[in-house]
Design an enzyme around this catalytic site. Sequence first.
Site: not given
Length: 411
Positions: A220, A346, A375
């Site tokens: 991320s 996502d 995600h």
Amino acid sequence: RPPCAMDWQVLTRELSLYLESQVRVGFFGSGVGLSLVLGFGVAYACYYLNSIAKKPQLVASNDRFCRFLEEYCPVVTETYYPTIWCWEGRVQTLLRPFITSRPQVQYRNELIKTADGGQISLDWFDNNDSSYYPDASTRPTVLLLPGLTGTSKESYILHMIHQSETLGYRCVVFNNRGIAGEELLTPRTYCAANTEDLEAVIHHVHSLHPSAPFMAAGVSMGGMLLLNYLGKTGRDTPLKAAAIFSAGWNVFESVESLEKPLNWLLFNYYLTTCLQSSISRHRQMLEKLFDMDLVMKARTVREFDKQFTSVMFGYRSIDDYYEDASPCRKLKSVGIPVLCLNSVDDVFSPAHAIPVETAKQNANVALVLTSCGGHIGFLEGIWPRKCTYMDRVFKQFVQAVFEHGNKIFSM
């Protein structure tokens, strides 16, 4: 008892028995109910196999890199079967932290000083019991970068360390300033664009083990930071390769997606409160430079970045910060082999913002795009407690780099 009471009890019992027999025999025994259940099951299975379970899209312009991945990291060419009862992106994103197990990891903490007088907390998993690499000086090392408010305690980090442990590797987790329990010594935290702390950590780790093969993996925001570092340094890095998971490629598109009503409700507001919580402990230090009351009123990540992050790092506007923080703008300059895994569902990184064409122009870059996964989700199996698709990609790619990397380093 009165006769009418007896008749009512008998009638009730007989009616109950009749209904039970009809439901049991008439619905299932006659095959109607069973046919409906089987029909629905077959229809759902067909839909799942035709529309949900798919091979990922592998985007890479370098045939040599492609062949390397196909041979040593075959998971990126195999069909990904997301968990059949929670394949939708938002659901996968929400459930992973609660469903996946948390492997036990014993860390050794180290605090290192920075040039501006601050400190960074590193959590080491030395793996001194490694039978594959008993010599610590040459034991392969993986630097792990967690997400926006993540630390070494996140389940996805623990699973990466567990995978590395089985291969005999050493891991070190880079915790961003002020979020892993250590004190802020200066009024500065972190952001996706500024790579100074990451550069200091990479230099420090490499100086401790200069003979050890060294690579990094970012998740991320950690992946965004790592990509921005690689775009800045090109080939001038001690890292042999990198793996990136669920990076937000274009921050403008990411925040716009997260500000849609349902996404704001499910993710944005919670993330904002997490950011506020991470700095509230350091309020006394940060009040020297910021209007903390205003910062704590933010209700979106964009508002938080406007009042806090962009100001802290000297950007004239939040747009300037978001432009600098977007890895898509630096991908063309990456100088070492990088494997990037994203899911096209996502909401943190919308499919249309993934830089497919730019990736095709850099021989060092390979994108793996799954149709599902959310995600940092990538759940698979009926009850996805342990290994996820992301974990398997991580394990195979890290092992491929450390054990067969000479076949791609000459690209």
